[in-house]
Motif scaffolding. Structure first.
Motif, mmCIF file in Angstrom:
data_model
loop_
_atom_site.group_PDB
_atom_site.id
_atom_site.type_symbol
_atom_site.label_atom_id
_atom_site.label_comp_id
_atom_site.label_asym_id
_atom_site.label_seq_id
_atom_site.Cartn_x
_atom_site.Cartn_y
_atom_site.Cartn_z
ATOM 1 N N ASP A 58 0.834 -1.195 0.000
ATOM 2 C CA ASP A 58 0.000 0.000 0.000
ATOM 3 C C ASP A 58 0.874 1.253 0.000
ATOM 4 O O ASP A 58 1.825 1.370 0.772
ATOM 5 N N PRO A 59 0.571 2.225 -0.886
ATOM 6 C CA PRO A 59 1.392 3.437 -0.994
ATOM 7 C C PRO A 59 1.457 4.258 0.282
ATOM 8 O O PRO A 59 2.367 5.068 0.457
ATOM 9 N N ASN A 60 0.510 4.057 1.191
ATOM 10 C CA ASN A 60 0.541 4.801 2.447
ATOM 11 C C ASN A 60 1.738 4.424 3.308
ATOM 12 O O ASN A 60 2.112 5.177 4.213
ATOM 13 N N ALA A 61 2.338 3.239 3.045
ATOM 14 C CA ALA A 61 3.524 2.845 3.799
ATOM 15 C C ALA A 61 4.656 3.843 3.561
ATOM 16 O O ALA A 61 5.341 4.276 4.494
ATOM 17 N N ALA A 62 4.865 4.219 2.293
ATOM 18 C CA ALA A 62 5.903 5.199 1.973
ATOM 19 C C ALA A 62 5.616 6.537 2.633
ATOM 20 O O ALA A 62 6.528 7.227 3.115
ATOM 21 N N ARG A 63 4.362 6.910 2.678
ATOM 22 C CA ARG A 63 3.983 8.178 3.316
ATOM 23 C C ARG A 63 4.331 8.159 4.808
ATOM 24 O O ARG A 63 4.859 9.151 5.342
ATOM 25 N N ILE A 64 4.055 7.031 5.459
ATOM 26 C CA ILE A 64 4.347 6.933 6.894
ATOM 27 C C ILE A 64 5.841 7.024 7.150
ATOM 28 O O ILE A 64 6.298 7.702 8.073
ATOM 29 N N VAL A 72 17.504 -3.019 9.797
ATOM 30 C CA VAL A 72 16.222 -3.661 10.057
ATOM 31 C C VAL A 72 15.580 -4.123 8.754
ATOM 32 O O VAL A 72 15.662 -3.439 7.732
ATOM 33 N N ILE A 73 14.967 -5.308 8.817
ATOM 34 C CA ILE A 73 14.140 -5.840 7.738
ATOM 35 C C ILE A 73 12.728 -5.960 8.277
ATOM 36 O O ILE A 73 12.515 -6.539 9.353
ATOM 37 N N GLY A 74 11.765 -5.418 7.561
ATOM 38 C CA GLY A 74 10.378 -5.507 7.993
ATOM 39 C C GLY A 74 9.556 -6.278 6.985
ATOM 40 O O GLY A 74 9.512 -5.926 5.811
ATOM 41 N N ARG A 75 8.904 -7.356 7.428
ATOM 42 C CA ARG A 75 8.049 -8.181 6.568
ATOM 43 C C ARG A 75 6.606 -7.786 6.806
ATOM 44 O O ARG A 75 6.088 -7.940 7.926
ATOM 45 N N VAL A 129 4.025 -2.291 9.243
ATOM 46 C CA VAL A 129 5.466 -2.514 9.072
ATOM 47 C C VAL A 129 6.195 -1.183 8.930
ATOM 48 O O VAL A 129 7.321 -1.022 9.440
ATOM 49 N N ALA A 130 5.574 -0.200 8.274
ATOM 50 C CA ALA A 130 6.197 1.117 8.144
ATOM 51 C C ALA A 130 6.337 1.791 9.504
ATOM 52 O O ALA A 130 7.386 2.366 9.824
ATOM 53 N N GLU A 131 5.309 1.724 10.302
ATOM 54 C CA GLU A 131 5.350 2.338 11.633
ATOM 55 C C GLU A 131 6.413 1.677 12.505
ATOM 56 O O GLU A 131 7.167 2.358 13.205
ATOM 57 N N GLN A 132 6.477 0.337 12.470
ATOM 58 C CA GLN A 132 7.449 -0.392 13.292
ATOM 59 C C GLN A 132 8.881 -0.072 12.878
ATOM 60 O O GLN A 132 9.747 0.188 13.720
ATOM 61 N N VAL A 163 14.243 5.616 13.872
ATOM 62 C CA VAL A 163 14.252 6.995 14.356
ATOM 63 C C VAL A 163 14.326 7.066 15.878
ATOM 64 O O VAL A 163 15.059 7.885 16.445
ATOM 65 N N ASN A 164 13.581 6.170 16.562
ATOM 66 C CA ASN A 164 13.469 6.283 18.016
ATOM 67 C C ASN A 164 14.091 5.120 18.780
ATOM 68 O O ASN A 164 14.198 5.181 20.006
ATOM 69 N N GLY A 165 14.443 4.042 18.082
ATOM 70 C CA GLY A 165 15.007 2.882 18.771
ATOM 71 C C GLY A 165 13.978 1.926 19.336
ATOM 72 O O GLY A 165 14.329 0.969 20.029
ATOM 73 N N GLY A 166 12.687 2.147 19.047
ATOM 74 C CA GLY A 166 11.655 1.233 19.526
ATOM 75 C C GLY A 166 11.689 -0.090 18.786
ATOM 76 O O GLY A 166 11.974 -0.129 17.592
ATOM 77 N N VAL A 167 11.398 -1.173 19.494
ATOM 78 C CA VAL A 167 11.468 -2.509 18.888
ATOM 79 C C VAL A 167 10.124 -3.203 19.078
ATOM 80 O O VAL A 167 9.717 -3.489 20.204
ATOM 81 N N THR A 168 9.422 -3.470 17.966
ATOM 82 C CA THR A 168 8.098 -4.095 18.025
ATOM 83 C C THR A 168 8.055 -5.294 17.088
ATOM 84 O O THR A 168 8.500 -5.203 15.940
ATOM 85 N N ASN A 169 7.540 -6.401 17.584
ATOM 86 C CA ASN A 169 7.366 -7.621 16.783
ATOM 87 C C ASN A 169 8.669 -8.073 16.118
ATOM 88 O O ASN A 169 8.678 -8.513 14.966
#
Length: 528
Positions: free
Chosen positions: A13-19, A69-72, A296-299, A305-311
């Protein structure tokens, strides 16, 4: 500050790039590249966002010198070499909840289609045959659903099945009795489930323990007339054995969304009466595709940017609530690990991380990973929290974790101990004002110090005049002392001195310090 750079290599989804852009990343969307093209390109990126098309191999990872990081976008990560990523210090994330409802609904839809033979009835009706008397289905109401895997997707399927007035029996080694009661299901072993179930749905990952969980032997244990649905992973069912069971009538029907080999161009099950299949459509809804792309974009952006680690699949995840509390502890833990690593000359077969007081109430895994990163970084500057546990295991380092909820001398304490040829050696630290890491014990000697920048570690015989001599030596060589921290067992005994200095101490000055009366050990230390 340079923005993290992310490559989206699969269609999403193109919104991923926006995020990504809104959260402070530069992002490129370049899809459909060959492995060779990706190898040539990947070196400039900090993050790689993929779906199922991109195969992240060892060769691609070797070229990804800056990758963090790799995000699936999805739950399955069969297309990522996770051990190779871990060894290289790359976090691998997935989005296990973005398509849960979609996959669960597909399993329920397949179960209904199987119960009422909808696909074949549809085909014959459209062929003009009007086969009203040719199909005799079964109701799902009152039937027993055997749930193999009661995790996120399985629990949703269970709730839908209970809403259909089915009975649900669940087999899952990780399902607690309390959780089973909460879900409204009967917890059972596999043999009991096989004997009771009228329908079986599978919702478990493919592991060595679950591979061919519906084997020829287990299919023979089932109730005659069983119907099977698999929208989880190919390889959970022995497809040849399932074909035999359907031909014999032991299994009345099967519906598969996944196959052992995909794309499934051929299968022993194709053409079998009352066999239904779809081409891995479990996550294929508009809502799910949007959800996993945004997630995946948010994670990934939060990590970069912030060092947060999710999933994360290869390091401890930090929730939004945990991260602020754990951040100072992880800084303390990394410095303690680094201190032990810099001061230990012997081979270390075992390291223990003991958290006490307030620290014992937190998630200990990130603290342990931070200790290991600091300890192992002494020998390699490529070590981080991702690959440190992997490298520790590879080197045969035994890692022990201990929690003590009661408070000791400090309201919170982290102790790192190593087994050496000279015996057990430990350092301990606490947090001042809950945020400032501070060393409070060094090899059984009480000492208070802030571990940062360039430092000197000196072990000497406690005697008058020593402090003046070391101060004179450093002053004569143009080295300014920042802080001065001294500890000792007893007057006239062994003392430990930790000095922070404004510049690295040259080797000739270290050698000169070793020649001072009463000095036993001198070592330069460096902390980030």
């Amino acid at each position: 500050m340079t923005k993290p750079k992310v490559l989206i290599s699969d269609k999403m989804d193109p919104n991923a790039a926006r995020i990504f852009a809104e959260m402070g990343c530069d992002v490129d969307v370049i899809t459909g590249e060959t492995p060779e093209q990706l190898i040539a390109r990947i070196g400039e990126y900090d993050g790689l966002a993929i779906r199922s098309s991109t195969k992240v191999t060892k060769e691609i990872l070797a070229a990804a010198k800056n990758l963090k990081v790799i995000g699936r976008a999805g739950i399955g990560v069969d297309n990522v070499d996770i051990p190779a990523a871990s060894a290289q210090g790359v976090v691998v994330m997935n989005t296990p909840f973005g398509n849960s409802i979609t996959t669960a609904e597909h399993a329920i839809a397949m179960m209904f289609a199987l119960a009422r033979q909808i696909p074949e009835a549809n085909a014959q009706t459209q062929a003009g045959l009007w086969p009203k008397n040719g199909f005799m289905g079964v109701e799902v109401t009152g039937k027993t659903l055997g749930l193999i895997g009661a995790g996120n997707i399985g629990s949703i399927v269970a709730s839908r099945a209970l809403g259909l007035r089915m009975k649900v029996v669940a087999f899952d080694p990780f399902l607690s009795p309390e959780r089973a009661i909460e879900l409204g299901v009967e917890k059972a072993d596999l043999d009991t489930l096989l004997a009771k179930a009228d329908f079986i749905t599978l919702h478990t990952p493919l592991t060595d323990q679950t591979r061919n969980i519906l084997s020829r032997e287990n299919l023979a244990k089932t109730k005659k007339g069983l119907r099977i649905v698999n929208c989880a992973r190919g390889g959970l069912i022995d497809e040849a054995a399932l074909k035999e069971a359907m031909d014999s009538g032991q299994v009345a029907g099967a519906a598969l969304d996944v196959f052992q080999t995909e794309p499934a161009k051929e299968s022993p099950l194709f053409g079998t009466p009352n066999f239904i299949c779809t081409p891995h459509l479990g996550a294929s809804t508009t809502e799910a595709q949007v959800n996993v792309a945004l997630q995946v974009a948010e994670q990934m952006a939060d990590f970069l940017v912030n060092g947060g680690v999710t999933n994360a699949l290869n390091m401890p995840s930090l929730s939004a609530e945990e991260a602020p509390k754990l951040k100072p502890y992880m800084a303390l833990a990394e410095r303690l690990g680094s201190l032990v690593g810099q001061l230990t000359r012997d081979a270390v077969p075992r390291i223990s991380i003991h958290v006490e007081g307030a620290a014992a109430e937190l998630n200990q895994k990130p603290i342990t990973a931070a200790v290991l990163a600091g300890f192992l970084r002494v020998s390699s500057d490529t070590v981080n929290m991702v690959n440190a546990p992997f490298l520790a295991k590879e080197r045969g380092l035994e890692v022990r974790e201990v929690k003590t909820e009661r408070e000791g001398d400090y309201h919170t304490l982290v102790r790192v101990s190593v087994k050496t040829d000279a015996g057990e050696r430990s350092v301990a630290g606490t947090l001042f004002n809950n945020v400032e890491p501070r060393l409070v014990e060094l090899f059984a000697i009480k000492v208070e110090a802030d571990l940062s920048g360039d430092m000197m570690y000196i072990v000497n015989q406690d005697a008058p005049g020593f402090i003046g001599r070391i101060g004179t030596l450093l002053g004569e060589n143009g080295i300014n002392i920042g802080t001065f921290n001294l500890g000792r067992h007893a007057a006239g005994g062994e003392a430990v001195l930790l000095l922070s200095v404004d510049s690295p101490v040259p080797e000739n000055v270290l050698q000169a310090a070793c020649q001072l009366p009463g000095v036993k050990t001198v070592k330069a230390l460096k902390f980030a």
